[in-house]
Motif scaffolding. Structure first.
Motif, PDB file in Angstrom:
ATOM      1  N   HIS A  55       8.240  11.030  -4.449  1.00  0.00           N
ATOM      2  CA  HIS A  55       9.552  10.392  -4.406  1.00  0.00           C
ATOM      3  C   HIS A  55       9.757   9.675  -3.069  1.00  0.00           C
ATOM      4  CE1 HIS A  55      13.918  10.331  -3.588  1.00  0.00           C
ATOM      5  NE2 HIS A  55      13.940   9.910  -4.827  1.00  0.00           N
ATOM      6  N   PHE A  56      10.442   8.549  -3.106  1.00  0.00           N
ATOM      7  CA  PHE A  56      10.869   7.858  -1.899  1.00  0.00           C
ATOM      8  C   PHE A  56      12.156   7.129  -2.217  1.00  0.00           C
ATOM      9  CE2 PHE A  56       8.268   4.781  -4.151  1.00  0.00           C
ATOM     10  CZ  PHE A  56       8.986   3.610  -4.037  1.00  0.00           C
ATOM     11  N   TYR A  57      12.904   6.794  -1.173  1.00  0.00           N
ATOM     12  CA  TYR A  57      14.171   6.083  -1.345  1.00  0.00           C
ATOM     13  C   TYR A  57      14.014   4.587  -1.153  1.00  0.00           C
ATOM     14  CZ  TYR A  57      16.364  10.634  -1.251  1.00  0.00           C
ATOM     15  OH  TYR A  57      16.712  11.924  -1.555  1.00  0.00           O
ATOM     16  N   GLU A  58      13.226   4.216  -0.166  1.00  0.00           N
ATOM     17  CA  GLU A  58      13.074   2.792   0.122  1.00  0.00           C
ATOM     18  C   GLU A  58      11.756   2.552   0.849  1.00  0.00           C
ATOM     19  OE1 GLU A  58      15.372  -0.834   2.514  1.00  0.00           O
ATOM     20  OE2 GLU A  58      16.122   1.200   2.712  1.00  0.00           O
ATOM     21  N   ILE A  59      11.130   1.449   0.508  1.00  0.00           N
ATOM     22  CA  ILE A  59       9.973   0.934   1.237  1.00  0.00           C
ATOM     23  C   ILE A  59      10.297  -0.513   1.554  1.00  0.00           C
ATOM     24  CG2 ILE A  59       7.542   0.292   1.095  1.00  0.00           C
ATOM     25  CD1 ILE A  59       7.152   2.683  -0.810  1.00  0.00           C
ATOM     26  N   ASN A  60      10.206  -0.860   2.845  1.00  0.00           N
ATOM     27  CA  ASN A  60      10.561  -2.222   3.229  1.00  0.00           C
ATOM     28  C   ASN A  60       9.992  -2.518   4.612  1.00  0.00           C
ATOM     29  OD1 ASN A  60      11.749  -4.738   3.020  1.00  0.00           O
ATOM     30  ND2 ASN A  60      13.730  -3.920   2.373  1.00  0.00           N
ATOM     31  N   PHE A  61      10.314  -3.695   5.122  1.00  0.00           N
ATOM     32  CA  PHE A  61       9.913  -4.078   6.464  1.00  0.00           C
ATOM     33  C   PHE A  61      11.087  -4.737   7.159  1.00  0.00           C
ATOM     34  CE2 PHE A  61       9.090  -7.782   3.922  1.00  0.00           C
ATOM     35  CZ  PHE A  61       9.435  -8.856   4.731  1.00  0.00           C
ATOM     36  N   ILE A 103      11.272  17.199   2.984  1.00  0.00           N
ATOM     37  CA  ILE A 103      10.321  18.105   2.321  1.00  0.00           C
ATOM     38  C   ILE A 103       8.994  17.408   1.990  1.00  0.00           C
ATOM     39  CG2 ILE A 103      11.121  17.723  -0.044  1.00  0.00           C
ATOM     40  CD1 ILE A 103      10.893  20.817  -0.382  1.00  0.00           C
ATOM     41  N   ASP A 104       9.023  16.082   1.781  1.00  0.00           N
ATOM     42  CA  ASP A 104       7.814  15.311   1.458  1.00  0.00           C
ATOM     43  C   ASP A 104       7.156  14.688   2.685  1.00  0.00           C
ATOM     44  OD1 ASP A 104       8.072  15.757  -1.309  1.00  0.00           O
ATOM     45  OD2 ASP A 104       9.480  14.084  -1.489  1.00  0.00           O
ATOM     46  N   MET A 105       7.786  14.807   3.842  1.00  0.00           N
ATOM     47  CA  MET A 105       7.314  14.125   5.042  1.00  0.00           C
ATOM     48  C   MET A 105       5.878  14.478   5.398  1.00  0.00           C
ATOM     49  SD  MET A 105       6.656  14.660   8.543  1.00  0.00           S
ATOM     50  CE  MET A 105       7.512  16.160   8.916  1.00  0.00           C
ATOM     51  N   LYS A 106       5.508  15.748   5.353  1.00  0.00           N
ATOM     52  CA  LYS A 106       4.162  16.140   5.773  1.00  0.00           C
ATOM     53  C   LYS A 106       3.083  15.506   4.903  1.00  0.00           C
ATOM     54  CE  LYS A 106       5.352  20.389   8.097  1.00  0.00           C
ATOM     55  NZ  LYS A 106       5.234  21.842   8.149  1.00  0.00           N
ATOM     56  N   THR A 107       3.340  15.395   3.610  1.00  0.00           N
ATOM     57  CA  THR A 107       2.370  14.764   2.713  1.00  0.00           C
ATOM     58  C   THR A 107       2.149  13.313   3.113  1.00  0.00           C
ATOM     59  OG1 THR A 107       3.068  16.210   0.922  1.00  0.00           O
ATOM     60  CG2 THR A 107       1.847  14.231   0.302  1.00  0.00           C
ATOM     61  N   TYR A 108       3.246  12.580   3.299  1.00  0.00           N
ATOM     62  CA  TYR A 108       3.136  11.179   3.721  1.00  0.00           C
ATOM     63  C   TYR A 108       2.509  11.071   5.108  1.00  0.00           C
ATOM     64  CZ  TYR A 108       6.006   9.260  -0.086  1.00  0.00           C
ATOM     65  OH  TYR A 108       6.476   8.851  -1.302  1.00  0.00           O
ATOM     66  N   HIS A 164       0.819  -1.212   0.000  1.00  0.00           N
ATOM     67  CA  HIS A 164       0.000   0.000   0.000  1.00  0.00           C
ATOM     68  C   HIS A 164       0.856   1.267   0.000  1.00  0.00           C
ATOM     69  CE1 HIS A 164      -3.754  -2.087   0.181  1.00  0.00           C
ATOM     70  NE2 HIS A 164      -3.348  -2.788   1.219  1.00  0.00           N
ATOM     71  N   LEU A 165       1.991   1.233   0.684  1.00  0.00           N
ATOM     72  CA  LEU A 165       2.893   2.388   0.661  1.00  0.00           C
ATOM     73  C   LEU A 165       3.387   2.658  -0.750  1.00  0.00           C
ATOM     74  CD1 LEU A 165       5.018   1.751   3.882  1.00  0.00           C
ATOM     75  CD2 LEU A 165       3.226   3.472   3.570  1.00  0.00           C
ATOM     76  N   LYS A 166       3.766   1.597  -1.468  1.00  0.00           N
ATOM     77  CA  LYS A 166       4.235   1.747  -2.849  1.00  0.00           C
ATOM     78  C   LYS A 166       3.120   2.259  -3.753  1.00  0.00           C
ATOM     79  CE  LYS A 166       7.789  -1.752  -2.393  1.00  0.00           C
ATOM     80  NZ  LYS A 166       8.159  -3.137  -2.582  1.00  0.00           N
ATOM     81  N   GLU A 167       1.921   1.733  -3.577  1.00  0.00           N
ATOM     82  CA  GLU A 167       0.779   2.187  -4.375  1.00  0.00           C
ATOM     83  C   GLU A 167       0.511   3.670  -4.145  1.00  0.00           C
ATOM     84  OE1 GLU A 167      -2.326  -0.427  -3.057  1.00  0.00           O
ATOM     85  OE2 GLU A 167      -1.845  -1.949  -4.570  1.00  0.00           O
ATOM     86  N   PHE A 168       0.536   4.099  -2.886  1.00  0.00           N
ATOM     87  CA  PHE A 168       0.286   5.500  -2.566  1.00  0.00           C
ATOM     88  C   PHE A 168       1.329   6.403  -3.226  1.00  0.00           C
ATOM     89  CE2 PHE A 168       1.049   9.263   0.042  1.00  0.00           C
ATOM     90  CZ  PHE A 168      -0.215   9.823   0.045  1.00  0.00           C
ATOM     91  N   ALA A 169       2.599   6.051  -3.093  1.00  0.00           N
ATOM     92  CA  ALA A 169       3.669   6.865  -3.669  1.00  0.00           C
ATOM     93  C   ALA A 169       3.533   6.946  -5.187  1.00  0.00           C
ATOM     94  CB  ALA A 169       5.032   6.295  -3.288  1.00  0.00           C
ATOM     95  N   THR A 170       3.159   5.861  -5.816  1.00  0.00           N
ATOM     96  CA  THR A 170       2.995   5.839  -7.270  1.00  0.00           C
ATOM     97  C   THR A 170       1.807   6.685  -7.702  1.00  0.00           C
ATOM     98  OG1 THR A 170       3.957   3.621  -7.376  1.00  0.00           O
ATOM     99  CG2 THR A 170       2.662   4.336  -9.270  1.00  0.00           C
ATOM    100  N   ILE A 171       0.680   6.507  -7.055  1.00  0.00           N
ATOM    101  CA  ILE A 171      -0.522   7.263  -7.417  1.00  0.00           C
ATOM    102  C   ILE A 171      -0.307   8.761  -7.223  1.00  0.00           C
ATOM    103  CG2 ILE A 171      -2.909   7.743  -6.700  1.00  0.00           C
ATOM    104  CD1 ILE A 171      -3.115   4.667  -6.136  1.00  0.00           C
ATOM    105  N   GLU A 172       0.333   9.129  -6.114  1.00  0.00           N
ATOM    106  CA  GLU A 172       0.552  10.541  -5.797  1.00  0.00           C
ATOM    107  C   GLU A 172       1.794  11.122  -6.465  1.00  0.00           C
ATOM    108  OE1 GLU A 172      -1.601  12.461  -4.099  1.00  0.00           O
ATOM    109  OE2 GLU A 172      -2.936  10.727  -3.969  1.00  0.00           O
ATOM    110  N   LYS A 173       2.541  10.262  -7.162  1.00  0.00           N
ATOM    111  CA  LYS A 173       3.774  10.669  -7.848  1.00  0.00           C
ATOM    112  C   LYS A 173       4.765  11.323  -6.882  1.00  0.00           C
ATOM    113  CE  LYS A 173       1.672  11.231 -12.405  1.00  0.00           C
ATOM    114  NZ  LYS A 173       0.368  10.700 -12.193  1.00  0.00           N
TER     115      LYS A 173
END
Length: 77
Positions: free
Chosen positions: A37-43, A60-65, A26-35
């Motif tokens: 940037h991120f460095y890594e998504i993992n667990f 700079i993108d933290m508040k959006t996420y 879901h994190l990857k889907e959100f980042a893609t839909i909202e266009k």
């Protein structure tokens, strides 16, 4: 240079790993839909009863996420 932040979601219980893996999707889907940037998504499995899912983003993108996804906590990456 912009600081990198790690936004973290904690999952606990016997199915914490599966839940965290699914949350990463879901994190990857959100980042893609909202266009966004991120460095890594993992667990990371901390124990058999505690797993975290995380995303590393620019400050700079933290508040959006943060506002959209409500992480449990964050730290400098």
């Amino acid at each position: 240079m912009n600081r990198k932040l790690k936004l973290i979601w904690d999952f606990k219980g016997p199915v914490s790993q599966k839940t965290a893996e699914h949350h990463c999707i879901h994190l990857k889907e959100f980042a893609t839909i909202e266009k966004l940037h991120f460095y890594e998504i993992n667990f990371t499995v901390l124990s058999e009863m505690h797993t975290i899912a995380f995303i590393i983003v620019d400050e700079i993108d933290m508040k959006t996420y943060r506002d959209a996804l409500k992480p449990h906590r964050g730290q400098l990456a």
